[in-house]
Design a protein around this motif. Structure first.
Motif, PDB file in Angstrom:
ATOM      1  N   GLY A  89       0.757  -1.118   0.363  1.00 59.44           N
ATOM      2  CA  GLY A  89       0.194  -0.076   0.301  1.00 59.44           C
ATOM      3  C   GLY A  89       0.397   1.237  -0.203  1.00 59.44           C
ATOM      4  O   GLY A  89       0.500   2.547  -0.487  1.00 59.44           O
ATOM      5  N   PHE A  90       1.867   1.176  -0.337  1.00 62.01           N
ATOM      6  CA  PHE A  90       2.533   2.302   0.029  1.00 62.01           C
ATOM      7  C   PHE A  90       3.553   2.365  -1.190  1.00 62.01           C
ATOM      8  O   PHE A  90       4.382   2.026  -1.868  1.00 62.01           O
ATOM      9  CB  PHE A  90       4.254   1.851   1.091  1.00 62.01           C
ATOM     10  CG  PHE A  90       4.055   2.108   2.539  1.00 62.01           C
ATOM     11  CD1 PHE A  90       4.058   3.050   2.765  1.00 62.01           C
ATOM     12  CD2 PHE A  90       3.694   0.433   2.911  1.00 62.01           C
ATOM     13  CE1 PHE A  90       3.686   2.970   4.630  1.00 62.01           C
ATOM     14  CE2 PHE A  90       3.251   0.259   4.203  1.00 62.01           C
ATOM     15  CZ  PHE A  90       3.216   1.773   4.918  1.00 62.01           C
ATOM     16  N   GLU A  91       3.640   4.163  -1.421  1.00 61.07           N
ATOM     17  CA  GLU A  91       3.807   4.642  -2.780  1.00 61.07           C
ATOM     18  C   GLU A  91       5.875   4.588  -2.768  1.00 61.07           C
ATOM     19  O   GLU A  91       5.787   4.165  -4.557  1.00 61.07           O
ATOM     20  CB  GLU A  91       3.964   6.334  -2.899  1.00 61.07           C
ATOM     21  CG  GLU A  91       2.442   6.202  -2.717  1.00 61.07           C
ATOM     22  CD  GLU A  91       1.479   7.880  -3.164  1.00 61.07           C
ATOM     23  OE1 GLU A  91       3.113   9.122  -3.269  1.00 61.07           O
ATOM     24  OE2 GLU A  91       0.623   8.200  -2.526  1.00 61.07           O
ATOM     25  N   THR A  92       6.122   3.962  -2.112  1.00 63.62           N
ATOM     26  CA  THR A  92       7.643   4.236  -2.142  1.00 63.62           C
ATOM     27  C   THR A  92       7.792   3.328  -0.940  1.00 63.62           C
ATOM     28  O   THR A  92       7.675   3.002   0.542  1.00 63.62           O
ATOM     29  CB  THR A  92       7.809   5.108  -2.052  1.00 63.62           C
ATOM     30  OG1 THR A  92       7.569   6.698  -2.844  1.00 63.62           O
ATOM     31  CG2 THR A  92       9.677   5.664  -2.090  1.00 63.62           C
ATOM     32  N   VAL A  93       8.793   2.150  -0.805  1.00 64.55           N
ATOM     33  CA  VAL A  93       9.768   1.650  -0.346  1.00 64.55           C
ATOM     34  C   VAL A  93      10.759   1.563   0.097  1.00 64.55           C
ATOM     35  O   VAL A  93      11.490   1.396  -1.485  1.00 64.55           O
ATOM     36  CB  VAL A  93       9.267  -0.219  -0.347  1.00 64.55           C
ATOM     37  CG1 VAL A  93      10.099  -1.311   0.827  1.00 64.55           C
ATOM     38  CG2 VAL A  93       7.943  -0.175  -0.294  1.00 64.55           C
ATOM     39  N   ILE A  94      12.104   2.033   1.703  1.00 63.17           N
ATOM     40  CA  ILE A  94      13.334   1.608   1.017  1.00 63.17           C
ATOM     41  C   ILE A  94      14.031   1.401   1.712  1.00 63.17           C
ATOM     42  O   ILE A  94      13.169   0.524   3.653  1.00 63.17           O
ATOM     43  CB  ILE A  94      12.748   4.075   1.165  1.00 63.17           C
ATOM     44  CG1 ILE A  94      12.474   4.852   0.323  1.00 63.17           C
ATOM     45  CG2 ILE A  94      14.762   3.938   1.544  1.00 63.17           C
ATOM     46  CD1 ILE A  94      12.537   6.421   1.084  1.00 63.17           C
TER      47      ILE A  94
END
Length: 172
Positions: free
Chosen positions: A122-127
């Motif tokens: 569900g996250f736009e960015t995964v770091i």
């Protein structure tokens, strides 16, 4: 370019004891506003995952204090992520910091990647954090599992060749 893994003795010999940690709980988690690559300020969920210690003993690193002395048990990291996300407010971006390298097979078991990908879908960015020596096809496989953007954070404190060598980063 990357260098050889340096010996552990000079750095590790000067350390104190590890902090007690639970392999099924992150040792810290919070949401805070940060500037995105696009320049906007947005909430980022940051999870400090408990896992095996990084094999690269960088001189200035103190992240080993919250690590396991053994490989991370299968299922532990997804349990940590699930726990933290249940206790945090919503955010658009997530950092999975792990005191080492996300693609170190002894830190984050590859069999856990599908469950982790589902948890962060569900996250736009995964770091994630990772050493260049461990940037293999596993990075691309994980990227392909998530619908959002994958960013790999690589800790390069300096590009000065002599200083970088003194930091024991095992990269050039």
């Amino acid at each position: 370019p990357v260098g050889q893994l340096h010996t552990r003795q000079p750095v590790a010999a000067r350390r104190g004891p590890r902090e007690p940690v639970d392999p099924y709980r992150p040792y810290a988690y919070f949401v805070e506003p940060e500037r995105t690559a696009a320049g906007a300020v947005e909430d980022v969920a940051t999870l400090f995952l408990t896992n095996r210690e990084c094999p690269f003993d960088c001189l200035m690193c103190d992240l080993w204090k919250h690590t396991l002395a053994t490989p991370t048990p299968a299922g532990a990291v997804p349990a940590q992520i699930d726990f933290a996300l249940e206790h945090l407010p919503p955010a658009r971006h997530v950092k999975l910091y792990n005191s080492g390298n996300f693609f170190d097979k002894k830190a984050i078991p590859p069999d856990d990647h599908p469950a982790i990908a589902a948890l962060v879908a569900g996250f736009e960015t995964v770091i994630v954090e990772n050493h260049p020596n461990l940037c293999t096809a596993d990075v691309l496989r994980f990227r392909d599992r998530i619908p959002g953007q994958l960013e790999v954070a690589i800790g390069l404190e300096t590009a000065h060749p002599e200083t970088l060598a003194q930091l024991n980063k095992a990269m050039t």
